[in-house]
Design an enzyme around this catalytic site. Sequence first.
Site, PDB file in Angstrom:
ATOM      1  N   LYS A  95       8.490  -3.387 -12.116  1.00  0.00           N
ATOM      2  CA  LYS A  95       8.247  -4.505 -11.185  1.00  0.00           C
ATOM      3  C   LYS A  95       9.190  -5.665 -11.508  1.00  0.00           C
ATOM      4  CE  LYS A  95       3.642  -2.733 -10.563  1.00  0.00           C
ATOM      5  NZ  LYS A  95       2.253  -2.968 -10.204  1.00  0.00           N
TER       6      LYS A  95
ATOM      7  N   GLU B  31      -1.342   5.546  -4.922  1.00  0.00           N
ATOM      8  CA  GLU B  31      -1.733   4.382  -5.714  1.00  0.00           C
ATOM      9  C   GLU B  31      -2.780   3.572  -4.958  1.00  0.00           C
ATOM     10  OE1 GLU B  31       1.605   3.244  -8.672  1.00  0.00           O
ATOM     11  OE2 GLU B  31       2.028   2.272  -6.781  1.00  0.00           O
TER      12      GLU B  31
ATOM     13  N   SER C  62      -3.256   1.433 -12.993  1.00  0.00           N
ATOM     14  CA  SER C  62      -3.925   1.257 -14.301  1.00  0.00           C
ATOM     15  C   SER C  62      -3.905   2.515 -15.169  1.00  0.00           C
ATOM     16  CB  SER C  62      -5.348   0.740 -14.111  1.00  0.00           C
ATOM     17  OG  SER C  62      -5.322  -0.539 -13.484  1.00  0.00           O
TER      18      SER C  62
ATOM     19  N   ASN D 263       7.383   1.790 -13.547  1.00  0.00           N
ATOM     20  CA  ASN D 263       7.763   0.796 -12.538  1.00  0.00           C
ATOM     21  C   ASN D 263       7.653  -0.569 -13.216  1.00  0.00           C
ATOM     22  OD1 ASN D 263       7.942  -0.959 -10.394  1.00  0.00           O
ATOM     23  ND2 ASN D 263       6.022  -0.326  -9.422  1.00  0.00           N
TER      24      ASN D 263
ATOM     25  N   GLY E 228      -2.886  -2.727 -11.497  1.00  0.00           N
ATOM     26  CA  GLY E 228      -2.892  -3.918 -12.340  1.00  0.00           C
ATOM     27  C   GLY E 228      -4.272  -4.501 -12.589  1.00  0.00           C
TER      28      GLY E 228
ATOM     29  N   GLU F 168       2.856  -3.450  -3.133  1.00  0.00           N
ATOM     30  CA  GLU F 168       3.260  -4.857  -3.268  1.00  0.00           C
ATOM     31  C   GLU F 168       4.333  -5.204  -2.235  1.00  0.00           C
ATOM     32  OE1 GLU F 168       3.964  -4.698  -7.491  1.00  0.00           O
ATOM     33  OE2 GLU F 168       1.814  -4.388  -7.770  1.00  0.00           O
TER      34      GLU F 168
ATOM     35  N   HIS G 122       6.005   0.659  -1.958  1.00  0.00           N
ATOM     36  CA  HIS G 122       4.990   0.232  -2.923  1.00  0.00           C
ATOM     37  C   HIS G 122       4.056  -0.762  -2.238  1.00  0.00           C
ATOM     38  CE1 HIS G 122       3.063  -1.642  -6.331  1.00  0.00           C
ATOM     39  NE2 HIS G 122       3.410  -0.582  -7.031  1.00  0.00           N
TER      40      HIS G 122
HETATM   41  P1  PGA Z   1      -0.187  -0.562 -12.950  1.00  0.00           P
HETATM   42  O1  PGA Z   1       0.835  -0.479 -11.702  1.00  0.00           O
HETATM   43  O2  PGA Z   1       0.065   0.660 -13.799  1.00  0.00           O
HETATM   44  O3  PGA Z   1       0.200  -1.841 -13.669  1.00  0.00           O
HETATM   45  O4  PGA Z   1      -1.552  -0.592 -12.396  1.00  0.00           O
HETATM   46  C1  PGA Z   1       1.124   0.748 -11.103  1.00  0.00           C
HETATM   47  C2  PGA Z   1       2.087   0.529  -9.967  1.00  0.00           C
HETATM   48  O5  PGA Z   1       1.920  -0.451  -9.223  1.00  0.00           O
HETATM   49  O6  PGA Z   1       3.027   1.320  -9.777  1.00  0.00           O
END
Ligand code: PGA
Length: 260
Positions: A23, A178, A223, A21, A184, A110, A108
């Site tokens: 983003k 998640e 992560s 992903n 992140g 976010e 997601h």
């Molecule tokens: P990350 O993000 O691997 O940077 O923690 C995962 C995600 O939000 O899909």
Amino acid sequence: MVKQAPKGPVRRAPKPIIIGNWKMNGLTAATKEVKALNALLKKAGRIGCDVMICPPATLISTLVEAAKRTRIAIGGQDCHAQVSGAHTGDISAEMIKDLKGKAVIVGHSERRADHGESDAIVKAKAEAALRAELTAIVCIGETEAERDEGKTLRVIGRQLKGSLPDTATPETVIVAYEPVWAIGTGRTPTSAEILTVHAFIRKKLMDRFGDQGSSFRILYGGSMKPSNAEEILALANVNGGLVGGASLKAADFFGIIEAA
Ligand code: PGA
């Protein structure tokens, strides 16, 4: 002597998939990462998982072209529930399909946080993905406060119920767990914590979809990186990963693919 086939349905663990992903990262120059990833995949020969990258909408077309005749599928990061109309800035599932995208991430955290997306909205988006014949990658996950208050499974159960379309099948829907606090941040749940949530999701899928529930892919995200991927991907009911930061560089992403 001919060996008897085992009686009853043979339950095989679903084939893992590692999804990147990106983003809101990547300009056209990032195409080189897809090319580099393809070179690594070619060199590796056999790999044990499917591979997908979900770039920003602006790059879908470019990356579909760059990933032609490779093992890398391309998907979107979000879609509107409607086919078309007066929704400035949005794109529909049909538009992603038109660019030869294979899947779309919906719900997601976010998007849930930044755009106030409810379970009902996420479900409508997942239904739009199915309507357009895209795989819907449906994300769920608890916040840190919810975990601290001991509400993790309640939240996951509610999101799963509210966000998954009734018509979901293992071929058309992937569930991604998640934990919001792991995205992140460099922090990950313990293996025991991941096992608990993934087993809970599996049970809920089987309660709702019967035997088919055992074939849905349940991904872990948050992560994930080459150094922890092997341990996480070996856990029961973890059928791949949704990878943010570590998917931006071909070498890191490949390190996770290798671990699957
Ligand atoms: P990350 O993000 O691997 O940077 O923690 C995962 C995600 O939000 O899909």
